[in-house]
Design an enzyme around this catalytic site. Structure first.
Site, PDB file in Angstrom:
ATOM      1  N   TYR A 103      55.140  36.060  53.167  1.00 31.19           N
ATOM      2  CA  TYR A 103      54.567  35.141  54.142  1.00 31.19           C
ATOM      3  C   TYR A 103      54.086  33.881  53.438  1.00 31.19           C
ATOM      4  CZ  TYR A 103      52.085  32.838  57.734  1.00 31.19           C
ATOM      5  OH  TYR A 103      51.695  31.866  58.607  1.00 31.19           O
ATOM      6  N   GLN A 157      51.547  37.073  63.726  1.00 27.02           N
ATOM      7  CA  GLN A 157      52.803  37.526  64.337  1.00 27.02           C
ATOM      8  C   GLN A 157      53.895  37.670  63.270  1.00 27.02           C
ATOM      9  OE1 GLN A 157      51.013  34.850  65.088  1.00 27.02           O
ATOM     10  NE2 GLN A 157      52.251  33.035  65.469  1.00 27.02           N
ATOM     11  N   GLU A 197      46.849  79.269  42.213  1.00 26.43           N
ATOM     12  CA  GLU A 197      46.537  78.437  43.382  1.00 26.43           C
ATOM     13  C   GLU A 197      46.966  79.138  44.679  1.00 26.43           C
ATOM     14  OE1 GLU A 197      48.004  74.423  42.988  1.00 26.43           O
ATOM     15  OE2 GLU A 197      46.530  73.905  41.457  1.00 26.43           O
ATOM     16  N   GLU A 242      38.841  36.140  40.109  1.00 27.40           N
ATOM     17  CA  GLU A 242      40.285  35.969  40.282  1.00 27.40           C
ATOM     18  C   GLU A 242      40.837  35.171  39.090  1.00 27.40           C
ATOM     19  OE1 GLU A 242      41.122  33.311  43.449  1.00 27.40           O
ATOM     20  OE2 GLU A 242      43.238  33.883  43.628  1.00 27.40           O
ATOM     21  N   HIS A 243      40.232  34.024  38.813  1.00 22.61           N
ATOM     22  CA  HIS A 243      40.620  33.200  37.664  1.00 22.61           C
ATOM     23  C   HIS A 243      39.462  33.161  36.678  1.00 22.61           C
ATOM     24  CE1 HIS A 243      42.668  31.411  41.246  1.00 22.61           C
ATOM     25  NE2 HIS A 243      43.723  31.471  40.442  1.00 22.61           N
ATOM     26  N   HIS A 285      55.841  78.973  45.606  1.00 21.26           N
ATOM     27  CA  HIS A 285      56.010  78.098  44.445  1.00 21.26           C
ATOM     28  C   HIS A 285      56.357  78.926  43.206  1.00 21.26           C
ATOM     29  CE1 HIS A 285      54.215  75.010  46.943  1.00 21.26           C
ATOM     30  NE2 HIS A 285      54.283  74.117  45.967  1.00 21.26           N
ATOM     31  N   ASP A 340      48.410  28.024  38.360  1.00 17.79           N
ATOM     32  CA  ASP A 340      48.654  27.929  39.802  1.00 17.79           C
ATOM     33  C   ASP A 340      50.084  27.487  40.081  1.00 17.79           C
ATOM     34  OD1 ASP A 340      46.091  28.636  40.477  1.00 17.79           O
ATOM     35  OD2 ASP A 340      45.363  26.578  40.733  1.00 17.79           O
ATOM     36  N   HIS A 364      40.246  24.482  47.187  1.00 18.90           N
ATOM     37  CA  HIS A 364      41.131  25.416  47.906  1.00 18.90           C
ATOM     38  C   HIS A 364      40.738  25.620  49.358  1.00 18.90           C
ATOM     39  CE1 HIS A 364      44.254  26.964  45.372  1.00 18.90           C
ATOM     40  NE2 HIS A 364      43.438  26.986  44.344  1.00 18.90           N
ATOM     41  N   GLN A 377      39.119  24.280  41.786  1.00 20.86           N
ATOM     42  CA  GLN A 377      38.964  25.534  42.513  1.00 20.86           C
ATOM     43  C   GLN A 377      38.287  25.297  43.849  1.00 20.86           C
ATOM     44  OE1 GLN A 377      40.183  28.605  41.872  1.00 20.86           O
ATOM     45  NE2 GLN A 377      39.488  28.842  43.961  1.00 20.86           N
ATOM     46  N   SER A 406      39.443  32.121  47.385  1.00 22.55           N
ATOM     47  CA  SER A 406      39.796  31.925  45.970  1.00 22.55           C
ATOM     48  C   SER A 406      38.546  31.591  45.154  1.00 22.55           C
ATOM     49  CB  SER A 406      40.820  30.797  45.874  1.00 22.55           C
ATOM     50  OG  SER A 406      41.394  30.746  44.606  1.00 22.55           O
ATOM     51  N   ASN A 451      45.433  32.775  56.504  1.00 18.51           N
ATOM     52  CA  ASN A 451      44.093  32.642  57.047  1.00 18.51           C
ATOM     53  C   ASN A 451      43.551  34.013  57.483  1.00 18.51           C
ATOM     54  OD1 ASN A 451      45.375  33.298  59.432  1.00 18.51           O
ATOM     55  ND2 ASN A 451      45.467  31.182  60.157  1.00 18.51           N
TER      56      ASN A 451
END
Lengths: 438, 438
Positions: B130, B192, B416, B328-329, B421, B362, B264, B261, B239, B215
């Protein structure tokens, strides 16, 4: 016992029928949702008090200390039969050897002069393992989860498992936990164990990733904490095997594999796919014969009600169906097993040839038995060494490197309307150019 | 611009204050839940019709074909500026080189005589990417997701991205998609798109794993389909960067990274951790100066309101905090950067030394930019080659192998209470022993 009514043979099913045969039972989470949400919330708010209350309510145990003591672990050593201890050590060695071989080779690439990118495996510092109690002590799962955690280098390996009404944990579970390197064991079962490891309580430390099987309550609790950003091993559904066999297969072997999968639980599924209708009939007969001898007969009969025998005209059609089904366990008991294995696209773990029974991998050959079910093998791996590490990337860039790469960064950042991203390159390029002139 | 009121300096925070400083904003999913659940259900039931309705409603576009045609892709080639095309090719080469080096070495171990276990990487056959539309065309994300998918060998690489009101997709996105090897592109945006790839429609094929940013609607849609067993890359939040710096760091470089940063989104977070209060003050000043020049100024000011400057007494304290925050960074702009890197436990991607700006990673240095946020770096890796494969295990066992390993399987299975088995091993051991006697 005659199973001809139970095990119907599907011959050369078409596309629609194949899709129907691939369908798994969908667990009704609505029935457990409210209960699990309540348990998770209570553990989050009340911590150890909630855990003690649930131990009383669900396990009938009155607990002061939730943590298993060193004395209890020491005592387990004597309570376990020596033949089982030997078997656990053999399994340990094989599982260790195979998972240690999965250690990542460090990756380092100079992608451009002065631009060096690398990738390192760093262990998840604290992991939580859930081991169900219930009908049978799943000490094999202790080995399957704790051995790779230890090899990966996880500093803290937390385990939760329910105790019996007198507050004891099965000694074989404790023995396996010590053997495999579990660091802390708690007498906590069910959804409350998942919540305890997910959020932490006064006794149970918060874990960054939660592993292990369980009933519908446990599985739904894992989905709940996963939604809150806590990592879990994988989604879980009923266990399943798909056996691909030709006329060379020994029907007794196939029947025993078919039944062993069916014994996992009433919603387990066994599927035989074969080019030999004669084999399918022989397997049905052998299932009936072997079933007589098995204590787990009643459980197995329930699973067999939704297990299938299917014939196809060609090896290709068999492997296409196997990939469509995407089984947790795939046994290829076929004269050209190695060749057919090349066509495997979707499967958790694959067993090749007449002697590789699923129970070998369930216990002791070395591969992991925590595997993707319900067609999740299309996208998920079984538990392996990777499951216990993060692969972190690193980069160093020299003055020459940024001078070369910088304009690319500027152009792309401006193309995405991210002007400060471009600026971070620009201030460095300017500095390097200025230094060069001096 | 004077940022002294906005960027307060926290000096040597204690444990409680550190925990407070590590807290991330929690997205309120309740606000989007009903909308997203409705969208997912409609796409599942109505397929393409629902997608066309949403394109009309959200993108203002009247679409007949949802799929981007070959002519549209060809036309994009001419519509993209040649300097951007060159930049994309440079980034492509670096990203390709670093991800190709991550190819797994095949693993094969004979754990016992006659018991051979192996592990192979098998590509996920169909993946869905996406790519958001909105303010900026994220062509860089196209490269970051499609290049490793292609290297991994995914046969079908599906991409969804919203079109504008006239039904056009940004040409730089189409150019990057062709360059990186995307096989099918659809004009579908938002929740969607996630539903379409998760369940399939008449036009959009069902994908086994869904990748990509978005989003709140997109993020929640991914969580929803994940609950239904469809794999996703990772949970996503705003981020963030954490910069570790000593007095050797150039305050202009640090300020530019801090601001990049912050640009973003309004909920992005930048954190500077330093042993030099002087540097912290200089960075605040430089942020104020550089901000004047930036078109994204207003957005950045919003993020700065929850960004922090923090001083510590020692490098060790800085790294402890960095691991607690699990960024994250992580930029280590420090005279002993390589040494401090050894202490990294929790981070998505790490940038070492003065010239490795976050925007290098990036866009173009070679590492991936799809990374774990909101402290998920404690357990999750960023997107890498592994994200596009399953590691499937295989085993072959010889007659001698089962004769040796079999008793271990029998002992453990009986321990067991799984008698079938055990039986699967027993029938094979008996057969082998009988054959030997003959």
């Amino acid at each position: 016992m005659n199973l001809n009514d139970v095990l119907k043979i599907y011959k050369n099913p078409g596309a629609d029928e194949q899709e129907m045969l691939c369908r798994r039972g969908i667990a009704n989470v609505d029935a457990v949702r409210a209960t699990v949400e309540d348990i998770v919330e209570r553990v989050r708010c009340e911590g150890d008090d909630a855990l003690r209350n649930y131990a009383q309510r669900f396990d009938g145990a009155t607990l002061t200390d939730l943590k298993v003591s060193q004395e209890e672990i020491d005592a387990a050593e004597n309570a376990v039969d020596s033949s089982l201890k030997e078997a656990l050590k053999t399994a340990y060695n094989n599982i260790y050897a195979f998972h240690a071989a999965q250690r990542m080779h460090p990756v380092q690439v100079e992608t451009m002069p002065g631009v060096v990118c690398s990738q390192r495996a760093v262990p998840i510092s604290r992991v939580g393992l859930y081991i169900p109690g219930g009908n049978a002590p799943l000490f094999s799962t202790v080995l399957m989860l704790a051995i790779p955690a230890k090899i990966a280098g996880c500093r803290s390996i937390v385990m939760c498992t329910p105790c019996d009404h007198s507050g004891h944990v099965n000694p074989a579970i404790l023995y396996a936990a010590r053997l495999a390197g579990v660091t802390d064991i708690y007498k906590v079962g069910g959804a409350q164990a998942v919540a305890a490891m997910g959020f932490g309580t006064q006794s149970v430390p918060q874990c960054y990733k939660i592993f292990g099987p369980g009933n519908r309550f446990v599985v739904f609790a894992k989905m709940l904490v996963a939604q809150m950003g806590i990592a879990i091993d994988m989604p879980a559904g009923p266990s399943e095997v798909l056996i691909v066999a030709d006329e060379s297969a020994n029907p007794t072997f196939v029947a025993a594999d078919f039944l062993s999968q069916a014994e996992h639980g009433p919603d387990s599924q066994s599927i035989l796919v074969t080019t030999s209708e004669e084999l399918a009939r022989a397997v049905a007969n052998e299932c009936g014969r072997l079933l007589e001898t098995l204590p787990s007969r009643d459980m197995i009969l329930k699973s067999l009600a939704h297990s299938h025998l299917i014939t196809f005209d060609s090896d290709e059609a068999m492997m296409n169906f196997a990939n469509l089904y995407a089984p947790e366990h795939l046994i290829i008991n076929h004269s050209r097993a190695e060749q057919l294995a090349e066509a495997v696209v979707n499967a958790g773990s694959v067993f090749l040839g007449p002697y590789a029974c699923e129970s070998a991998g369930d216990y002791a050959s070395g591969t992991n038995h925590t595997l993707p079910t319900a067609a999740c093998a299309t996208a998920f791996s079984g538990v392996n060494l990777d499951s216990f590490v993060k692969k972190i990337t690193f980069q160093t860039i020299s003055a020459d490197g940024i001078a070369t790469l910088g304009p690319t960064i500027e152009t792309m950042a401006n193309g995405e309307s991210l002007s400060a991203h471009a600026l971070a390159a620009t201030v460095r390029i300017d500095y390097v150019n200025k230094s060069r002139k001096q």
